[in-house]
Design an enzyme around this catalytic site. Structure first.
Site, PDB file in Angstrom:
ATOM      1  CG  ASP A 209     -31.217 -12.542 -26.938  1.00 16.29           C
ATOM      2  OD1 ASP A 209     -32.289 -12.311 -26.344  1.00 16.29           O
ATOM      3  OD2 ASP A 209     -30.429 -13.432 -26.584  1.00 16.29           O
ATOM      4  CG  ASP A 211     -36.664 -12.381 -23.803  1.00 18.42           C
ATOM      5  OD1 ASP A 211     -36.105 -13.496 -23.924  1.00 18.42           O
ATOM      6  OD2 ASP A 211     -37.741 -12.229 -23.224  1.00 18.42           O
TER       7      ASP A 211
END
Length: 290
Positions: A209, A211
């Site tokens: 991802d 973050d």
């Protein structure tokens, strides 16, 4: 020369290594308590391998409750000579999207609730950590990723947070201002303990991802992360097997001299050393205690 035994610590989504010859799970006892799980022994491409799922099969350990000392001690007792960690992480750079494998070369430790050393009162030692990963292992990982056509980046700083919560937006922007590449919850104190155990270590950060800093990906959710974890897990197994193929033949010592780092690390005078602590160090520091 020492025979190579390649240790693999599997992060989120990596709970087994398929394709090993003569696979056998064995429980290893350590003086530091129980490791995360039994260890999987086997061979691949003629290389002896030992695998440990960092969170345990079924993912039962949090980043904080992992017994990092027991995990590294168990690897040492199992005869491991080189250690590769695969770890899920978030990206702090636009050019490292989910699915990228980052072969990390530096760490920042922001954890605060973990036992970080095998040494202590009665037997004090200070190992160098300026260069925390073995360049020979890292280079082999880069070559393996290229061979398997896995999107990857060579080098980058991994910042390790305590967790288990994901970052606040302010924290995410702070870590980006420090030029960190990825963020995770498990590389520390694992890398430090591997150095104390004189084990050459390298880490692959598997990006799941962005973050929470990215304007188009503002929230990190478990379901989104798990989706990418499953995709990354298949590539993790590929890179592990490909790197094993590159580590066949005669094992050469780490160019950093990691295998003998304790020679100049111990501070405590022999007559002042705690026998009980020394007994617990029989695997980690057995080479210098004999």
């Amino acid at each position: 020369m020492t025979k190579r035994v390649l240790g693999i610590i599997g992060g989120s989504g990596v709970y087994n290594i398929d394709g090993l010859e003569n696979p056998t799970w064995k429980k290893i006892e350590t003086p530091w308590g129980d490791p995360s799980d039994a260890l999987l022994f086997g061979t691949y491409a003629g290389v002896d391998m030992v695998f440990l799922p960092r969170h345990g099969r079924g993912h039962v350990q949090t980043p904080t409750t992992i017994n990092y000392r027991a995990n590294i001690d168990a690897m040492k007792r199992a005869g491991v000579t080189d250690l590769i960690s695969v770890s899920a992480c978030g990206s702090l750079k636009e050019e490292l999207p989910p699915g990228t494998f980052v072969i990390v070369d530096q760490f920042i430790d922001r954890t605060f609730a973990r036992e970080k050393s095998f040494f202590g009162p009665g037997f004090v030692a200070h190992v160098p950590m300026a260069h925390p990963v073995c360049p020979a292992l890292s280079n082999a990982l880069v070559e393996a990723a290229a061979q398997e056509n896995i999107r990857h980046a060579k080098g980058g700083t991994y910042i390790c947070m305590e967790g288990p919560q994901f970052s606040t937006l302010a924290e995410s922007h702070l870590y980006r201002s420090w030029n960190c590449a990825v963020i995770g919850m498990t590389a520390m104190p694992e890398a430090k303990l591997a150095r104390e155990a004189e084990l050459p270590y390298a880490l692959v950060g598997m990006v799941t991802d962005y973050d929470c800093w990215h304007p188009d990906h503002e929230h990190v959710t478990v379901d989104a992360v798990i989706k990418v974890i499953h995709e990354n897990a298949a590539n993790a197994r590929k890179i592990v097997c490909a790197v094993a193929e590159r580590l066949t033949g005669t094992r050469k010592p780490s160019p950093l001299g990691i295998e003998t780092v304790l020679d100049v690390a111990v501070m405590t005078a022999p007559e002042k050393r705690d026998p009980a602590l020394m007994a617990k160090l029989d695997a980690v520091a057995g080479r210098i205690l004999k």
